[in-house]
Design a protein around this motif. Structure first.
Motif, PDB file in Angstrom:
ATOM      1  N   LYS A  40     -10.270  40.917 -64.610  1.00 49.84           N
ATOM      2  CA  LYS A  40     -10.220  41.760 -65.761  1.00 49.84           C
ATOM      3  C   LYS A  40      -9.397  43.314 -65.089  1.00 49.84           C
ATOM      4  O   LYS A  40      -9.203  43.885 -63.591  1.00 49.84           O
ATOM      5  CB  LYS A  40     -11.585  42.935 -65.415  1.00 49.84           C
ATOM      6  N   ILE A  41      -9.031  43.846 -65.873  1.00 45.87           N
ATOM      7  CA  ILE A  41      -8.201  45.099 -65.600  1.00 45.87           C
ATOM      8  C   ILE A  41      -8.986  46.153 -66.497  1.00 45.87           C
ATOM      9  O   ILE A  41      -9.878  46.413 -67.275  1.00 45.87           O
ATOM     10  CB  ILE A  41      -6.950  45.044 -66.602  1.00 45.87           C
ATOM     11  N   PRO A  42      -9.272  47.555 -65.519  1.00 46.22           N
ATOM     12  CA  PRO A  42      -8.824  47.390 -63.522  1.00 46.22           C
ATOM     13  C   PRO A  42      -9.303  47.262 -62.767  1.00 46.22           C
ATOM     14  O   PRO A  42      -8.611  47.567 -62.295  1.00 46.22           O
ATOM     15  CB  PRO A  42      -8.383  49.207 -64.107  1.00 46.22           C
ATOM     16  N   GLU A  43     -10.647  46.694 -63.437  1.00 49.53           N
ATOM     17  CA  GLU A  43     -11.795  46.456 -62.471  1.00 49.53           C
ATOM     18  C   GLU A  43     -10.758  44.995 -61.249  1.00 49.53           C
ATOM     19  O   GLU A  43     -10.520  45.555 -59.451  1.00 49.53           O
ATOM     20  CB  GLU A  43     -12.859  45.790 -62.595  1.00 49.53           C
ATOM     21  N   ASP A  44      -9.956  44.236 -61.279  1.00 46.58           N
ATOM     22  CA  ASP A  44      -9.464  43.124 -60.414  1.00 46.58           C
ATOM     23  C   ASP A  44      -8.338  43.934 -60.490  1.00 46.58           C
ATOM     24  O   ASP A  44      -7.576  43.426 -59.371  1.00 46.58           O
ATOM     25  CB  ASP A  44      -8.843  41.665 -61.065  1.00 46.58           C
ATOM     26  N   ILE A  45      -7.800  44.211 -61.060  1.00 43.26           N
ATOM     27  CA  ILE A  45      -6.194  44.341 -61.375  1.00 43.26           C
ATOM     28  C   ILE A  45      -5.648  45.769 -61.919  1.00 43.26           C
ATOM     29  O   ILE A  45      -6.087  45.749 -63.174  1.00 43.26           O
ATOM     30  CB  ILE A  45      -5.326  43.400 -61.210  1.00 43.26           C
ATOM     31  N   ALA A  46      -4.829  46.544 -60.624  1.00 42.61           N
ATOM     32  CA  ALA A  46      -5.135  48.040 -61.863  1.00 42.61           C
ATOM     33  C   ALA A  46      -3.038  48.315 -62.419  1.00 42.61           C
ATOM     34  O   ALA A  46      -2.189  47.306 -61.476  1.00 42.61           O
ATOM     35  CB  ALA A  46      -4.803  49.351 -61.108  1.00 42.61           C
ATOM     36  N   ILE A  47      -2.895  48.502 -63.180  1.00 34.52           N
ATOM     37  CA  ILE A  47      -1.472  47.889 -64.236  1.00 34.52           C
ATOM     38  C   ILE A  47      -0.661  49.607 -64.241  1.00 34.52           C
ATOM     39  O   ILE A  47      -1.399  50.293 -65.530  1.00 34.52           O
ATOM     40  CB  ILE A  47      -1.421  47.325 -64.429  1.00 34.52           C
ATOM     41  N   ILE A  48       0.464  49.881 -63.980  1.00 33.63           N
ATOM     42  CA  ILE A  48       0.838  51.210 -64.102  1.00 33.63           C
ATOM     43  C   ILE A  48       2.388  50.611 -64.591  1.00 33.63           C
ATOM     44  O   ILE A  48       2.919  50.269 -63.500  1.00 33.63           O
ATOM     45  CB  ILE A  48       1.413  52.765 -62.996  1.00 33.63           C
ATOM     46  N   GLY A  49       2.701  51.339 -65.421  1.00 35.86           N
ATOM     47  CA  GLY A  49       4.642  50.558 -66.018  1.00 35.86           C
ATOM     48  C   GLY A  49       5.097  52.135 -66.185  1.00 35.86           C
ATOM     49  O   GLY A  49       4.851  53.234 -66.251  1.00 35.86           O
ATOM     50  N   PHE A  50       6.706  52.362 -66.105  1.00 33.46           N
ATOM     51  CA  PHE A  50       7.069  53.482 -66.312  1.00 33.46           C
ATOM     52  C   PHE A  50       7.323  53.323 -67.764  1.00 33.46           C
ATOM     53  O   PHE A  50       7.568  52.074 -67.832  1.00 33.46           O
ATOM     54  CB  PHE A  50       9.065  53.952 -66.068  1.00 33.46           C
ATOM     55  N   THR A  51       7.446  54.130 -68.591  1.00 34.01           N
ATOM     56  CA  THR A  51       7.009  53.925 -70.238  1.00 34.01           C
ATOM     57  C   THR A  51       8.511  54.102 -71.317  1.00 34.01           C
ATOM     58  O   THR A  51       8.861  55.828 -70.613  1.00 34.01           O
ATOM     59  CB  THR A  51       5.815  54.195 -71.067  1.00 34.01           C
ATOM     60  N   SER A  52       8.962  54.135 -72.213  1.00 28.49           N
ATOM     61  CA  SER A  52       9.874  54.703 -72.784  1.00 28.49           C
ATOM     62  C   SER A  52       9.239  54.565 -74.025  1.00 28.49           C
ATOM     63  O   SER A  52       9.766  55.033 -74.825  1.00 28.49           O
ATOM     64  CB  SER A  52      11.356  53.632 -72.331  1.00 28.49           C
ATOM     65  N   GLY A  53       8.571  53.513 -74.005  1.00 29.01           N
ATOM     66  CA  GLY A  53       8.487  53.361 -76.231  1.00 29.01           C
ATOM     67  C   GLY A  53       6.937  53.010 -75.656  1.00 29.01           C
ATOM     68  O   GLY A  53       6.615  53.727 -75.359  1.00 29.01           O
ATOM     69  N   LEU A  54       6.626  52.479 -77.306  1.00 25.91           N
ATOM     70  CA  LEU A  54       5.135  52.976 -77.596  1.00 25.91           C
ATOM     71  C   LEU A  54       4.138  51.722 -76.976  1.00 25.91           C
ATOM     72  O   LEU A  54       2.974  51.601 -77.335  1.00 25.91           O
ATOM     73  CB  LEU A  54       5.467  52.973 -79.497  1.00 25.91           C
ATOM     74  N   ILE A  55       4.711  50.938 -76.767  1.00 26.85           N
ATOM     75  CA  ILE A  55       4.152  49.747 -76.281  1.00 26.85           C
ATOM     76  C   ILE A  55       2.868  49.584 -75.755  1.00 26.85           C
ATOM     77  O   ILE A  55       1.695  49.178 -75.660  1.00 26.85           O
ATOM     78  CB  ILE A  55       4.884  48.612 -75.220  1.00 26.85           C
ATOM     79  N   SER A  56       2.950  50.801 -74.234  1.00 28.64           N
ATOM     80  CA  SER A  56       2.046  50.676 -73.295  1.00 28.64           C
ATOM     81  C   SER A  56       0.645  50.951 -74.102  1.00 28.64           C
ATOM     82  O   SER A  56      -0.381  51.044 -73.906  1.00 28.64           O
ATOM     83  CB  SER A  56       2.266  52.374 -72.149  1.00 28.64           C
ATOM     84  N   GLU A  57       0.866  52.175 -75.324  1.00 30.10           N
ATOM     85  CA  GLU A  57      -0.127  52.470 -76.493  1.00 30.10           C
ATOM     86  C   GLU A  57      -1.480  51.435 -77.121  1.00 30.10           C
ATOM     87  O   GLU A  57      -2.033  51.919 -77.000  1.00 30.10           O
ATOM     88  CB  GLU A  57       0.766  53.491 -77.348  1.00 30.10           C
ATOM     89  N   TYR A  58      -0.470  50.806 -76.803  1.00 27.27           N
ATOM     90  CA  TYR A  58      -0.722  49.275 -77.497  1.00 27.27           C
ATOM     91  C   TYR A  58      -1.708  48.323 -77.358  1.00 27.27           C
ATOM     92  O   TYR A  58      -2.482  47.402 -78.156  1.00 27.27           O
ATOM     93  CB  TYR A  58       0.354  49.997 -79.291  1.00 27.27           C
ATOM     94  N   THR A  59      -1.114  48.425 -75.523  1.00 21.49           N
ATOM     95  CA  THR A  59      -1.864  47.122 -75.755  1.00 21.49           C
ATOM     96  C   THR A  59      -3.027  46.973 -75.409  1.00 21.49           C
ATOM     97  O   THR A  59      -3.840  47.664 -75.204  1.00 21.49           O
ATOM     98  CB  THR A  59      -0.963  46.947 -73.927  1.00 21.49           C
ATOM     99  N   ASP A  60      -4.183  46.173 -74.455  1.00 23.55           N
ATOM    100  CA  ASP A  60      -5.633  46.238 -74.139  1.00 23.55           C
ATOM    101  C   ASP A  60      -5.905  46.154 -73.149  1.00 23.55           C
ATOM    102  O   ASP A  60      -5.558  44.117 -72.375  1.00 23.55           O
ATOM    103  CB  ASP A  60      -5.808  45.114 -74.970  1.00 23.55           C
TER     104      ASP A  60
END
Lengths: 340, 340
Positions: free
Chosen positions: A269-289
DNA sequence: TACAAACACGAAAACGTTTGCGCAAATTAT
DNA sequence: ATAATTTGCGCAAACGTTTTCGTGTTTGTA
């Protein structure tokens, strides 16, 4: 293509000299009202426009700036170009874009072509291959001629010119701090191979944060991804250990998105089990679930900044010492780290 | 910037004429071995490179092609530019990129500047504002001069020149067929306002498929999204009706991703409760959950094709009739429509 | 010794533009 | 009527390059 209409042709038409035509079209008082009128009418009718090449040659100025980037199908680079173009246009410059495709040879040849008089100045983000070779002679050549040059993002400190960079250390530092604040203990780092400057800088920020928070650096949590191999397989390994991480900092958007996907497939489960951060350059980060928390890089601002430095250099309104502008990224917090 | 070294300066240095220097550097047999040697050595030492502007002026050829796109921070356009650049470089051309920012005025001024002699030919994708105005006089002007011009994607049939387009009707047709094949009965269409050509073409393909499959067109299932308003709010309405659709065809990636997000928030299962397809231009579709089935547009191929047409036109190796190349998109099936 | 050929280089035009200067003719002032 | 000024325009250089055509000198041959 039809032959273009020139001053010479207009002059011949009216049996006057070229200079008379030139002056008439510029509304010079030296030319009589009558002559001026008929010449302008004629020129208008035939859509006369001064030949730019001739003007550039005469004025010793092209009002074009060259941009060489490793690739253009890349949200960050295209955003920077957008910023460059915006500022350049405001200042009356056009932009000539060339791609190095991460190749040393193409970078060299592009630089050689552009510095032949086609542009007034050059903006470059260094190709990966050049960074590996550490061969910067092509830069020395133009720097010796005091040719206006600005480097951005992929820079090298030995090259003496204006530079604009993202504060990668600071960005990774902020991101890691955030992970620690939300309670993460074992933070994995998905980074690139060492010769990629941004990768190693972001690693520094990551380590700096761990140190500050008195967390020892666990080398087994640091994964160096090779872009030439299968990303999915490499990132899978992060989860296939006895003691998997409870957070991931990825140095780009793709790594983060893939990690997210694998985490979900593993039933985490995110973020309960594992939290994730990326460096962004595009729009992908906005549309993941869930959407990914990310370090935003302000490419547009960077582009404007780069263009400003270059144009100041071209127009001699810059201080003689070279400047190094650092742009601070900010942390955009989304549900991959904080779910409320 | 230091003054560049020129033929004239070299000539003065050795007390010979400019033509002697020029010939010596080109290894002409007219010049004695001795003179040649010393001139070449001197030129090498000072990194002599012929001034491009002068060459271009003399040769009446710039070997530069101009590209005007509505925006560059856009996966599709940057991919096309990449294709253009690739082909152009192979053929010895450079690429000058300008942005219209969807503005009529900027498009006109860009075209005016570039056709002043700076480039040998022009590639344009028409700005949204121009499409709305239906004002194409600036194109007529350069077409009257037989200036090499190729339009792509955002084209207008009244402009007489080479063109490259995506088969939008076919793409939407394929996608809709696929939805019908997997059992969808009520397929919603998320499209743009009518003046956006691609939107209306894709709508045609959608309707064509419905007709072929003997499904009546339900206008209430067709949503025209306005990009200037809040996308999320507009797309929400698709789900807020008594009898919601069991499939969605979106004319771009963003609409599809947002629809997917809202569907999941509404507790719908994808693709069981609702199947979704988008036209893709970026990477978003690949990283949503589930990944989106989409119509792929082959921007790179398009770019190469566009560049090829233009360069043939420039070099007079093209047939005199204008060509219209249609590129067929393909359907990339992912889990938003078929889960197996 | 005379003439042809080969050799080595220069002059000038061309690409298209701008601009300082000069020079007649026309106008004004004395 | 003469001098001074204004008006209207052309010349030529400059930006840097390539290339055709000449031209003078040297070498080779008869």
């Amino acid at each position: 293509m039809k032959p273009r209409i020139t001053l010479k042709k207009i002059a011949r038409e009216f049996g006057v000299s070229i200079s008379t035509v030139s002056k008439a079209l510029k509304d010079s008082h030296e030319i009589s009202e009558e002559t001026r009128g008929k010449i302008k009418a004629f020129a208008d009718y035939y859509h006369y426009k001064p030949n730019n090449l001739a003007l550039q040659l005469r004025n010793q100025k092209t009002s074009v700036i060259g941009v060489i980037v490793p690739e253009i199908v890349h949200h960050f680079f295209s955003t920077v170009i957008n910023g460059i173009e915006k500022y350049a246009t405001e200042k009356g410059y056009n932009v000539m874009v060339c791609l190095s495709n991460e190749s040393y040879e193409k970078e060299v040849s592009n630089m050689s072509v552009l510095t032949n008089g086609s542009v007034d100045g050059l903006i470059v983000s260094i190709a990966r291959e050049t960074q590996q070779n550490q061969n910067f002679k092509h830069f020395e050549a133009i720097i010796n001629d005091d040719f206006p040059l600005v480097l951005f993002d992929r820079i090298n400190d030995d090259i003496e010119c204006d530079k604009v960079i993202i504060d990668d250390i600071g960005g990774a530092f902020k991101a890691t701090n955030h992970l620690i604040e939300i309670g993460s203990k074992r933070i994995a780092l998905l980074t690139t191979q060492d010769f990629i400057t941004v990768g190693s800088l972001r690693k520094k920020g990551y380590i700096k944060s761990l140190n500050k928070n008195k967390i020892s650096v666990d080398e087994s949590l640091i994964y160096k991804i090779d872009d030439n191999l299968d990303l999915y397989e490499q990132i899978k390994k992060v989860f296939a250990v006895k003691n998997p991480p409870d957070a991931i900092l990825a140095v780009n958007e793709i790594y983060a998105a893939i990690a997210l996907k694998i985490a979900k497939e593993s039933g985490l489960k995110i973020p309960e089990d594992i939290a994730i951060i990326g460096f962004t350059s595009g729009l992908i980060s906005e549309y993941t679930d869930p959407p990914l928390t990310c370090v935003e890089q302000h490419g547009f601002l960077m582009g404007k900044q780069v263009a400003e430095l270059l144009i100041n250099r071209i127009e001699n309104t810059a201080p003689s010492e070279f400047q190094k502008v650092v742009i601070s990224p900010n942390l955009k917090i989304r549900k991959s780290t904080l779910d409320n």
